[in-house]
Motif scaffolding. Structure first.
Motif, mmCIF file in Angstrom:
data_model
loop_
_atom_site.group_PDB
_atom_site.id
_atom_site.type_symbol
_atom_site.label_atom_id
_atom_site.label_comp_id
_atom_site.label_asym_id
_atom_site.label_seq_id
_atom_site.Cartn_x
_atom_site.Cartn_y
_atom_site.Cartn_z
ATOM 1 N N HIS A 156 4.181 2.013 5.798
ATOM 2 C CA HIS A 156 4.432 1.886 4.366
ATOM 3 C C HIS A 156 4.719 3.234 3.701
ATOM 4 O O HIS A 156 5.422 3.280 2.678
ATOM 5 N N ILE A 157 4.189 4.309 4.252
ATOM 6 C CA ILE A 157 4.525 5.638 3.735
ATOM 7 C C ILE A 157 6.035 5.856 3.810
ATOM 8 O O ILE A 157 6.649 6.392 2.878
ATOM 9 N N THR A 216 -5.066 8.468 9.145
ATOM 10 C CA THR A 216 -4.587 7.237 8.527
ATOM 11 C C THR A 216 -4.274 6.222 9.625
ATOM 12 O O THR A 216 -4.480 6.479 10.811
ATOM 13 N N ASN A 262 -0.467 2.177 7.398
ATOM 14 C CA ASN A 262 -0.150 3.160 6.360
ATOM 15 C C ASN A 262 1.109 3.937 6.694
ATOM 16 O O ASN A 262 1.954 4.188 5.824
ATOM 17 N N ARG A 263 1.215 4.354 7.965
ATOM 18 C CA ARG A 263 2.385 5.148 8.365
ATOM 19 C C ARG A 263 3.685 4.387 8.071
ATOM 20 O O ARG A 263 4.665 4.956 7.578
ATOM 21 N N ILE A 305 0.850 -1.189 0.000
ATOM 22 C CA ILE A 305 0.000 0.000 0.000
ATOM 23 C C ILE A 305 0.889 1.244 0.000
ATOM 24 O O ILE A 305 1.994 1.225 0.507
ATOM 25 N N TYR A 306 0.410 2.276 -0.606
ATOM 26 C CA TYR A 306 0.992 3.625 -0.592
ATOM 27 C C TYR A 306 2.167 3.790 -1.561
ATOM 28 O O TYR A 306 3.040 2.940 -1.650
#
Length: 332
Positions: free
Chosen positions: A255-256, A248, A252-253, A203-204
């Motif tokens: 993978h960001i 978020t 997510n954090r 993701i991301y």
């Protein structure tokens, strides 16, 4: 006269959100132009989703009939593609675009399950296809207001441009060098040149990099025509006007930050990697995520900061992975 598109396939990625998916599928039945295929990638491999898609397929066949394949054959427009494992959005789009490509699609309209298409969405996209190979339609937010998307990417830093103008000029389009898989629309020729979306992102940033790669081989644009609307309410910090910082998750954090390693590798492959400038972009990204924690996700500060740090550390490992290779083009 409504303009049709030759073999336009919708690619939908879903995971454990049957209610949202049902809303999206219902909106597709109102399209003024029938899609050639609708590929539903189910990352959950759920019997509930399978039944939902089967019922939708019956409605589609009743509304538009089966679709034409090479020769004189006819097949169902809806294709259900369950996945053995959850590959995240990146893996889902890679599998979905790959399936549609295999079926013979000439255009790909990709989206998550938490949107609804506007009735004239495909019709509006069609009018741009004689000029552009990559088209990003505009969207409405879940509250019905305009949704601002950062269409310009500052490549040396690897971050979206936070001050790119929001208004369109009289042409009705503007150049972009990124993409969003929430409604991105692109041609078979582009897929052949840059390959499938990279599933390794999970993701991301996967759509960002796909748009970056697409802009290397053709002129990519965002158009002012509204083709879809978001349907899932997300907590956010209103930054004034139409810009906002959305809530978020810790996943997510991570993978960001981690996926900046993949981003850097793609920049290296295309001669766009500037180590010091990119490092500044990484610092800016980490700072943005800390601000998001403080302003929007305060309840996740204790878990979120370790995820940011771990993602950053793992991104450094990707930078030095001697086995890494970019996604290969489908045609040389």
């Amino acid at each position: 006269m409504k303009r049709s598109i030759d073999k336009a396939a919708m690619v939908i990625v879903t995971y454990k959100r049957q209610e949202l998916l049902a809303n999206l599928l219902g909106s597709i039945l109102n399209l003024t132009v029938a899609p050639w295929r609708i590929v539903v990638v189910d990352n959950e491999n759920s019997e509930q989703t399978r039944r939902l898609v089967s019922e939708f397929s019956d409605k589609v066949d009743g509304l538009w009939g089966t679709t034409v394949v090479d020769g004189d054959g006819q097949e169902h427009r809806v294709v259900y593609a369950p996945q053995e494992t959850n590959g995240g959005g990146a893996g889902g789009y890679s599998a979905g675009v790959g399936k549609a490509y295999q079926l013979g699609a000439r255009w790909f309209w990709v989206m998550d399950d938490d949107v609804a298409v506007e009735p004239r969405g495909l019709e509006l996209l069609a009018k741009w296809t004689d000029r552009f190979q990559v088209i990003q339609g505009s969207r409405l937010d879940y509250d019905g207001g305009p949704f601002y998307w950062q269409y310009h990417f500052i490549v040396p830093m690897g971050i979206p441009d936070p001050v790119a103008p929001s208004a369109f000029d009289s042409s009705g389009f503007r150049p972009m060098n990124t993409m969003c898989f929430e409604g991105g629309f692109f041609s078979r020729q582009v897929v052949e040149k840059i390959g499938l979306p990279d599933p390794r992102f999970f993701i991301y940033w996967d759509d960002t990099i796909y748009g970056y790669l697409a802009s290397k081989v053709t002129r990519a644009v965002e158009v002012e025509d509204v083709v879809m609307r978001r349907t899932r309410e997300i907590g956010n910090w209103d930054m004034g006007g139409i810009r906002q910082l959305n809530s978020t998750s810790d996943v997510n954090r991570y993978h960001i930050m981690r996926n900046r390693g993949y981003m850097a590798r793609y920049f290296m492959a295309h001669g766009d990697y500037r180590p010091l400038v990119f490092a500044l972009g990484t610092l800016a990204t980490a700072a943005k995520e800390i601000i998001r924690l403080l302003a929007v996700d305060r309840g996740h500060i204790m878990t979120g900061i370790p995820k940011i740090i771990q993602g950053w550390v793992d991104s450094r490992k990707l930078l030095h992975d001697s086995d890494w290779k970019p996604m290969a083009p489908l045609k040389n």
